[in-house]
Design an enzyme around this catalytic site. Structure first.
Site, PDB file in Angstrom:
ATOM      1  N   CYS A  55      -1.118   0.249  -8.753  1.00 49.24           N
ATOM      2  CA  CYS A  55      -1.461  -1.144  -9.069  1.00 49.24           C
ATOM      3  C   CYS A  55      -2.164  -1.394 -10.383  1.00 49.24           C
ATOM      4  CB  CYS A  55      -2.421  -1.679  -8.031  1.00 49.24           C
ATOM      5  SG  CYS A  55      -1.776  -1.546  -6.435  1.00 49.24           S
ATOM      6  N   GLU A  95       3.404  -6.362 -13.327  1.00 46.31           N
ATOM      7  CA  GLU A  95       4.143  -5.121 -13.097  1.00 46.31           C
ATOM      8  C   GLU A  95       4.953  -5.185 -11.810  1.00 46.31           C
ATOM      9  OE1 GLU A  95       1.365  -1.925 -12.784  1.00 46.31           O
ATOM     10  OE2 GLU A  95       0.397  -2.504 -14.651  1.00 46.31           O
TER      11      GLU A  95
HETATM   12  N1  SAH Z   1      -4.246  -6.557  -2.652  1.00 46.87           N
HETATM   13  C1  SAH Z   1      -3.349  -5.930  -1.745  1.00 46.87           C
HETATM   14  C2  SAH Z   1      -2.067  -5.396  -2.363  1.00 46.87           C
HETATM   15  C3  SAH Z   1      -2.133  -4.639  -3.656  1.00 46.87           C
HETATM   16  S1  SAH Z   1      -2.730  -3.003  -3.691  1.00 46.87           S
HETATM   17  C4  SAH Z   1      -4.070  -4.839  -0.983  1.00 46.87           C
HETATM   18  O1  SAH Z   1      -5.224  -4.591  -1.271  1.00 46.87           O
HETATM   19  O2  SAH Z   1      -3.489  -4.303  -0.056  1.00 46.87           O
HETATM   20  C5  SAH Z   1      -1.576  -1.959  -2.894  1.00 46.87           C
HETATM   21  C6  SAH Z   1      -2.244  -0.702  -2.360  1.00 46.87           C
HETATM   22  O3  SAH Z   1      -2.610   0.233  -3.395  1.00 46.87           O
HETATM   23  C7  SAH Z   1      -3.529  -1.040  -1.608  1.00 46.87           C
HETATM   24  O4  SAH Z   1      -3.592  -0.311  -0.422  1.00 46.87           O
HETATM   25  C8  SAH Z   1      -4.574  -0.597  -2.610  1.00 46.87           C
HETATM   26  O5  SAH Z   1      -5.799  -0.410  -1.992  1.00 46.87           O
HETATM   27  C9  SAH Z   1      -3.946   0.655  -3.197  1.00 46.87           C
HETATM   28  N2  SAH Z   1      -4.585   1.122  -4.429  1.00 46.87           N
HETATM   29  C10 SAH Z   1      -5.233   0.422  -5.372  1.00 46.87           C
HETATM   30  N3  SAH Z   1      -5.731   1.223  -6.335  1.00 46.87           N
HETATM   31  C11 SAH Z   1      -5.393   2.478  -5.996  1.00 46.87           C
HETATM   32  C12 SAH Z   1      -5.626   3.758  -6.584  1.00 46.87           C
HETATM   33  N4  SAH Z   1      -6.314   3.901  -7.712  1.00 46.87           N
HETATM   34  N5  SAH Z   1      -5.115   4.839  -5.934  1.00 46.87           N
HETATM   35  C13 SAH Z   1      -4.419   4.695  -4.791  1.00 46.87           C
HETATM   36  N6  SAH Z   1      -4.176   3.524  -4.194  1.00 46.87           N
HETATM   37  C14 SAH Z   1      -4.656   2.422  -4.785  1.00 46.87           C
END
Ligand code: SAH
Length: 348
Positions: free
Chosen positions: A331, A90
């Site tokens: 994500c 995505e």
């Molecule tokens: N692996 C990396 C980048 C991808 S996630 C990281 O962890 O930073 C990008 C952001 O979206 C991260 O801060 C992650 O924690 C957040 N994220 C993941 N799932 C989420 C959700 N259900 N609601 C809000 N933010 C979320």
């Protein structure tokens, strides 16, 4: 056969020399690939035919196909792309003051297994190549007919677990014969791979670093993010301090507000203890729900109220605009939905 889009300018130079051509030709090939974004060597009209033939025999130009485009009411656009091996990833087009920022995936799946994140479901399949990251940016820009102003590595995957390819991707996208983005236009988001943060600091580049914090005490963070058992908060913060000292760049800490889990006054104090005096910015994200996972969404109102708690402690805090939450823009959510539907179809 070698995939040529993944070569950095330096690697392409070495390769062109190796096959017996003058190094200046490398810059020309690079700009055909990354500025004009041609998909065949035949289109590289100012190259000698013999060189085009050698490139054709020796290498290939990867592609991806668009499987779905979903536009949100707020203008955010989510893309589901199919890679040449059939895997799905995505990307998201985000608009800040009309400027286009592309949010890309860095892996198919993710190994880090954060409890609230849809990307973790199904585990890690594989790393993306530099080409596969570039193609996401190029495809979104072409679809939007717009120049790219920024790239964030906040899609599916843990960018620092795919360190070499992510570094090559950044190098290529910042090259003057490529999109020529400034290093400051790139944001790398990590769940906290401390030794890679240290390695990144050593490179002394200007990329923005975003650290997904989500909890400021070890017990809670380990429960939400298994990576905390490998690099605990102490280790993580040491690497962040090192990054700040080396690069002088402010770090953003992402914090998905999870109502009743990590938004108490004590949680605010824990954050204060961790970040006080640091050149840091806290970005609160109202948690998105993931269907069937037991994770329920947090409202913006709750996030704003946690923001007040942090600001009362003089912490530099904003609440991220929830862009595209009506289109599964967090994500891995769209990929998951489409895969679920495909699986369902297969079963029927
Ligand atoms: N692996 C990396 C980048 C991808 S996630 C990281 O962890 O930073 C990008 C952001 O979206 C991260 O801060 C992650 O924690 C957040 N994220 C993941 N799932 C989420 C959700 N259900 N609601 C809000 N933010 C979320």
């Amino acid at each position: 056969m070698k995939e040529i889009l993944s070569y950095t300018a330096e690697q392409l130079k070495e390769y062109i020399e190796e096959i017996g051509y003058e190094t200046y030709r490398a810059g020309i090939v690079f700009s055909w690939l990354h500025q004009k974004q041609v998909t065949t060597f035949d289109a590289m009209s100012n190259l000698p035919k013999q060189l085009r033939n050698t490139l054709q025999q020796d290498t290939y130009i990867d592609t991806l196909t668009t499987q779905a485009v979903v536009e949100s009411k707020d203008g955010t656009v989510k893309y589901l792309f199919k890679l040449s091996d059939g895997n799905l990833i995505e990307s998201v087009a985000l608009f800040y003051r009309k400027k286009l920022t592309v949010c890309i995936s860095s892996q198919v799946g993710c190994a880090r297994n954060c409890s609230f994140c849809a990307s973790a479901i199904g585990g890690l399949v594989r790393n993306l190549t530099p080409a596969e990251m570039l193609l996401q940016v190029y495809a979104v820009a072409a679809d939007r007919h717009q120049r790219v102003s920024g790239v964030v590595l906040m899609g599916i995957g843990e960018p620092l677990d795919n360190f070499c390819n992510v570094m090559a991707f950044c190098d290529i996208i910042c090259d003057e014969n490529g999109l020529n983005l400034s290093q400051r236009a790139i944001t790398i988001s990590t769940s906290g791979v401390a030794d890679r943060i240290e390695q990144l600091a050593e490179k002394n580049l200007k990329y923005n670093l975003s650290v997904s914090l989500h909890a400021a005490n070890n017990a809670l963070r380990s429960r939400l993010m298994p990576i905390n058992d490998i690099y605990d908060l102490n280790r993580l913060m040491t690497s962040c301090q090192g990054y700040l000292e080396k690069t002088n760049r402010r770090i953003t800490f992402e914090y998905a507000v999870n109502q009743g889990i990590n938004d108490s006054v004590k949680d605010a104090r824990d954050i204060y203890r961790l970040l006080k005096g640091m050149n840091a910015h806290i970005n609160l994200i109202p948690l998105n729900d993931i269907e069937g996972s037991g994770v329920t969404a947090t409202t913006r109102k709750v996030a704003l109220s946690f923001k007040d708690k942090l600001q009362a402690l003089s912490l530099n805090t904003t609440v991220r605009r929830t862009l595209g939450d009506d289109i599964d823009a967090a994500c891995g959510q769209l990929r998951r939905r489409v895969q679920d539907e495909t699986d369902k179809e297969r079963l029927e």
